[in-house]
Design an enzyme around this catalytic site. Structure first.
Site, mmCIF file in Angstrom:
data_model
loop_
_atom_site.group_PDB
_atom_site.id
_atom_site.type_symbol
_atom_site.label_atom_id
_atom_site.label_comp_id
_atom_site.label_asym_id
_atom_site.label_seq_id
_atom_site.Cartn_x
_atom_site.Cartn_y
_atom_site.Cartn_z
ATOM 1 N N SER A 1 0.829 -1.197 0.000
ATOM 2 C CA SER A 1 0.000 0.000 0.000
ATOM 3 C C SER A 1 0.866 1.250 0.000
ATOM 4 C CB SER A 1 -0.897 0.005 1.240
ATOM 5 O OG SER A 1 -1.522 1.264 1.436
ATOM 6 N N TYR B 1 -1.572 0.259 10.002
ATOM 7 C CA TYR B 1 -1.733 -0.432 8.720
ATOM 8 C C TYR B 1 -0.497 -0.235 7.838
ATOM 9 C CZ TYR B 1 -3.710 -1.449 4.075
ATOM 10 O OH TYR B 1 -3.946 -1.941 2.815
ATOM 11 N N LYS C 1 2.288 -3.091 6.557
ATOM 12 C CA LYS C 1 2.632 -3.296 5.149
ATOM 13 C C LYS C 1 4.129 -3.074 4.913
ATOM 14 C CE LYS C 1 -1.372 -4.291 3.199
ATOM 15 N NZ LYS C 1 -1.590 -5.581 2.491
#
Length: 327
Positions: free
Chosen positions: A127, A151, A155
């Site tokens: 991402s 998040y 990643k």
């Protein structure tokens, strides 16, 4: 050829499955078997003449990864994750699903490689959340990882693992940093970025949508069609041309929310725009303040990855793919 899709019940997973079936294979090889896995059982493509295994499984449960690679798939698409806002609200779940599940998969492949030389192509969906403010615009390919969310951190760690396991020869990996996928079909999800799709998708079908941020927020986008295209192109690439830096920022469209709304006006008229209701949300505004405004994506472009050129195109792709081609 045997392809495994982990996260196959999600929007991108469903579209990837349909595209693979329609194209009949990758890397010049015929698709003979599909294994589709998610925390809810994925739908089986009825038009596929080969073998399909669709099953419910949680990659973050120890032992599941070993079961998934027992039949030695040639290509593995790892799409499974919980979204940004959910990962921020539930710290333990975010690390369990987004990091532990990935590590379990990579380790299962490593052990299989040591046993019998198994070395699949692994395409991992990362991402643009791996970078965070302060950010230049456009962001160069060699910009350092600076995640400002759990998040994004999950990643970023997974990207480093992918690079190291690839360097060690356990698998042939490539990480695809997806822009925010817009316009996402279906109902709103828990992603903090969901409003980018909501303010276009709902007005296109005559429904009201809520805008929680100001119109000057700029971000990096791609359509679901292009997102699937990135994944398939990554599976087809000769990764020797990519070199040791295996995580790539994908091309996309940089636009402010105001520019999105003006594209909606050009495509669907003032009536659609009037359905957007401004309701500021402090948590979302804080999160988006550190998000990427746009990337150079020079390496990916030179390697043949492509995307739309403007937001009018992104809206028209949604109309073609989800609304039957017309409003």
């Amino acid at each position: 050829m045997h392809i495994l899709i982990i996260g196959a019940a999600g929007m991108v997973g469903r579209k990837l499955t349909a595209r693979l079936v329609a194209e009949g294979g990758i890397k010049g090889r015929s698709l003979e078997k599909l294994t589709l896995v998610d925390v809810i059982k994925p739908e089986t493509p009825q038009e596929f003449a080969g073998v399909v295994v669709a099953r419910e499984a949680d990659l973050s449960t120890q032992g599941e990864a070993e079961k998934l690679i027992q039949s030695r798939p040639d290509v593995i698409f790892h799409l499974a994750a919980i979204v940004s806002a959910e990962a921020e609200l539930d710290f333990d779940k975010g690390y369990r699903v987004n990091l532990d599940g990935t590590r379990y998969l990579f380790d299962a492949i490593r052990i299989a490689h040591d046993q019998d030389g198994y070395r699949p192509r692994v395409v991992f969906t990362s991402s643009i959340a791996v970078v965070g403010a302060p950010l230049p615009y456009p962001i160069p390919d060699d910009f350092h990882l600076t995640p400002l969310t759990s998040y994004g951190t999950q990643k970023a760690i997974s990207e480093l693992l992918l690079s190291d396991y690839t360097r060690r020869g356990f698998f042939d990996g490539i990480g695809i940093r997806l822009p925010t996928v817009c316009i996402r079909p279906g109902k709103p999800n828990k992603a903090a970025s969901g409003f980018f799709s909501n303010i276009l998708r709902e007005p296109l079908i005559g429904q009201e949508a809520v805008l929680p941020v100001s119109e000057d927020v700029r971000h990096w986008h791609t359509s679901p069609r292009s997102a699937v295209g990135y994944l398939i192109h990554a599976a087809n690439l000769d990764l020797e041309t990519v070199g040791p830096r295996r995580n790539l920022s994908m091309p996309g469209v940089s636009a402010t929310v105001g520019e999105q709304i003006e594209a909606l006006r050009r495509v669907a008229g003032d009536r659609a725009v009037r359905l957007i209701r401004r309701v500021p949300d402090e948590m979302i505004m804080k999160m988006v303040s550190g998000w990427a405004p746009g990337f150079e994506a020079k390496r990916a472009t030179e390697l043949g990855f492509t995307a739309e050129k403007n937001f009018d195109e992104i809206i028209r792709v949604h109309i073609e793919d989800e609304l039957g081609g017309s409003l």
